[in-house]
Write a protein that holds these residues in place. Sequence first.
Motif, mmCIF file in Angstrom:
data_model
loop_
_atom_site.group_PDB
_atom_site.id
_atom_site.type_symbol
_atom_site.label_atom_id
_atom_site.label_comp_id
_atom_site.label_asym_id
_atom_site.label_seq_id
_atom_site.Cartn_x
_atom_site.Cartn_y
_atom_site.Cartn_z
ATOM 1 N N UNK A 76 0.800 -1.084 -0.119
ATOM 2 C CA UNK A 76 0.098 0.021 0.083
ATOM 3 C C UNK A 76 0.815 1.088 -0.102
ATOM 4 N N UNK A 77 1.799 1.428 0.658
ATOM 5 C CA UNK A 77 2.776 2.415 0.672
ATOM 6 C C UNK A 77 3.324 2.642 -0.774
ATOM 7 N N UNK A 78 3.885 1.692 -1.323
ATOM 8 C CA UNK A 78 4.251 1.948 -2.714
ATOM 9 C C UNK A 78 3.268 2.252 -3.865
ATOM 10 N N UNK A 79 2.118 1.776 -3.526
ATOM 11 C CA UNK A 79 1.078 2.157 -4.284
ATOM 12 C C UNK A 79 0.442 3.563 -4.203
ATOM 13 N N UNK A 80 0.263 3.950 -2.830
ATOM 14 C CA UNK A 80 -0.027 5.187 -2.617
ATOM 15 C C UNK A 80 0.884 6.484 -3.177
ATOM 16 N N UNK A 81 2.221 6.089 -2.857
ATOM 17 C CA UNK A 81 3.336 6.835 -3.371
ATOM 18 C C UNK A 81 3.352 6.968 -4.660
ATOM 19 N N UNK A 82 3.009 5.767 -5.534
ATOM 20 C CA UNK A 82 3.212 5.827 -6.964
ATOM 21 C C UNK A 82 1.999 7.004 -7.555
ATOM 22 N N UNK A 83 0.896 6.473 -6.958
ATOM 23 C CA UNK A 83 -0.333 7.279 -7.439
ATOM 24 C C UNK A 83 -0.360 8.775 -7.112
ATOM 25 N N UNK A 84 0.159 9.212 -5.969
ATOM 26 C CA UNK A 84 0.468 10.478 -5.440
ATOM 27 C C UNK A 84 1.535 11.110 -6.716
ATOM 28 N N UNK A 85 2.710 10.455 -6.768
ATOM 29 C CA UNK A 85 3.578 10.954 -7.802
ATOM 30 C C UNK A 85 2.795 11.127 -9.167
ATOM 31 N N UNK A 86 1.881 9.982 -9.753
ATOM 32 C CA UNK A 86 1.458 9.910 -11.104
ATOM 33 C C UNK A 86 0.491 11.306 -10.857
ATOM 34 N N UNK A 87 -0.238 11.626 -9.934
ATOM 35 C CA UNK A 87 -1.069 12.862 -9.871
ATOM 36 C C UNK A 87 -0.209 13.928 -10.270
ATOM 37 N N UNK A 88 0.798 14.191 -9.386
ATOM 38 C CA UNK A 88 1.614 15.184 -9.672
ATOM 39 C C UNK A 88 2.093 15.518 -10.878
ATOM 40 N N UNK A 89 2.504 14.390 -11.392
ATOM 41 C CA UNK A 89 3.287 14.367 -12.980
ATOM 42 C C UNK A 89 2.290 14.786 -14.037
ATOM 43 N N UNK A 90 0.893 14.073 -13.606
ATOM 44 C CA UNK A 90 -0.112 14.454 -14.431
ATOM 45 C C UNK A 90 -0.543 15.686 -14.774
ATOM 46 N N UNK A 91 -0.539 16.733 -13.233
ATOM 47 C CA UNK A 91 -0.940 17.968 -13.223
ATOM 48 C C UNK A 91 -0.092 18.808 -13.702
ATOM 49 N N UNK A 92 1.271 18.409 -13.586
ATOM 50 C CA UNK A 92 2.443 19.317 -14.379
ATOM 51 C C UNK A 92 2.523 19.193 -15.839
ATOM 52 N N UNK A 93 2.346 18.015 -16.299
ATOM 53 C CA UNK A 93 2.056 18.029 -17.844
ATOM 54 C C UNK A 93 1.044 18.808 -18.421
ATOM 55 N N UNK A 94 -0.159 18.996 -17.522
ATOM 56 C CA UNK A 94 -1.263 19.704 -17.825
ATOM 57 C C UNK A 94 -1.140 21.240 -17.386
ATOM 58 N N UNK A 95 0.123 21.473 -16.944
ATOM 59 C CA UNK A 95 0.485 22.834 -16.439
ATOM 60 C C UNK A 95 -0.243 23.205 -15.029
ATOM 61 N N UNK A 96 -0.696 22.228 -14.439
ATOM 62 C CA UNK A 96 -1.612 22.753 -13.273
ATOM 63 C C UNK A 96 -0.688 22.498 -12.177
ATOM 64 N N UNK A 97 -0.567 23.587 -11.408
ATOM 65 C CA UNK A 97 0.277 23.839 -10.020
ATOM 66 C C UNK A 97 1.625 23.406 -10.315
ATOM 67 N N UNK A 98 2.337 23.379 -11.477
ATOM 68 C CA UNK A 98 3.753 23.034 -11.846
ATOM 69 C C UNK A 98 4.656 23.852 -10.842
ATOM 70 N N UNK A 99 5.902 23.796 -11.156
ATOM 71 C CA UNK A 99 7.008 24.533 -10.422
ATOM 72 C C UNK A 99 7.490 25.583 -11.362
ATOM 73 N N UNK A 100 6.786 25.780 -12.465
ATOM 74 C CA UNK A 100 6.994 26.825 -13.370
ATOM 75 C C UNK A 100 5.827 27.416 -13.779
ATOM 76 N N UNK A 101 5.907 28.718 -14.205
ATOM 77 C CA UNK A 101 4.651 29.422 -14.575
ATOM 78 C C UNK A 101 5.234 30.242 -15.580
ATOM 79 N N UNK A 102 4.660 30.120 -16.831
ATOM 80 C CA UNK A 102 5.073 30.701 -18.020
ATOM 81 C C UNK A 102 4.011 31.875 -18.270
#
Length: 308
Positions: A76-102
């Motif tokens: 469960x620890x691995x699954x939840x971490x993987x999903x959390x990372x996946x949500x973050x990367x998905x948002x960044x790919x969409x420009x949502x709350x990424x670390x860079x603002x253009x």
Amino acid sequence: MADRISEDITFRKLEALLAFMDTGNLAKAAEALDVSTVSVHRALHSLEEGLRCALFRHEGRNLLPTEAAQVLADVAREVLKTMSDGIRMTREAAGYSADQLKIGSLYSLTIRTVPQVVIGIKVRRPSLQTELVLGSNADLLDKLRQGTIDATLMGLPEPSADIESIPMFEDDIFFAAPEHSHYARLDAVDLRLCRDEPFVSLGDGFVTSSGFAEAFRIADFTPNVVMKVGDIFSLMNLVGGGIGYSLLPGRVRDVFASNVAFIPLTPEYGLKQTIGLSFLRRRERDPNLLALAAVCRMLTPAASGKGC
């Protein structure tokens, strides 16, 4: 095809399992998750039903995890971490709350407005990296819709279902002439008296070029445009050098104050630009854009360069 996972096994229930394994106590697990003890107990029991095996054994009133519970907790620890990372990367790919603002901007707004905005966003989100993209109104609006920039500071576009805009300030349009020109001594200029003069202008797509065209529509003649350029600073150099006259927003008057005079137009023209922040409406809840919008709403006209 892999075995289908029971609908009894959810991320929330796995979080309850980990909270219980970390605290060893139903009440403490419930407190950590801000739910009731009954909710935690139900989640653990539901996991057992979904897995079709026992995860806990009772010793008196105590609930003790089995080896099976420890195996599930590790996974469960691995699954939840993987999903959390996946949500973050998905948002960044969409420009949502990424670390860079253009941020897109008109050239003229880099004098005062852009520095004020960048400072404001840094105060609110220190770790956020900002990138500036310059262009015309039309170019910036196209980049915004394509997703290559996150937001843009420019003349407000026509109302559209997909664009959210926040007005920041209005800017007057002036007749721009070399400082030594006889026009510089006038209180106001009527463009109808300038039919035989040469003019220089910005290319199509700039909000200032739109005002230029509207002014001469009111004056009822087509100006003799001897040169078009792609940025407002080059345009001011041409005016200062005596190549031609132009129409410019008041926010740039201090840049070439020594050799370009800004003279008001007579009242019948009444031209103004409304400058503001625009971004895609579907991203209106993006934390980065919410912070940017808050900064832009707080800017005073003076800070934005209006009348300067």
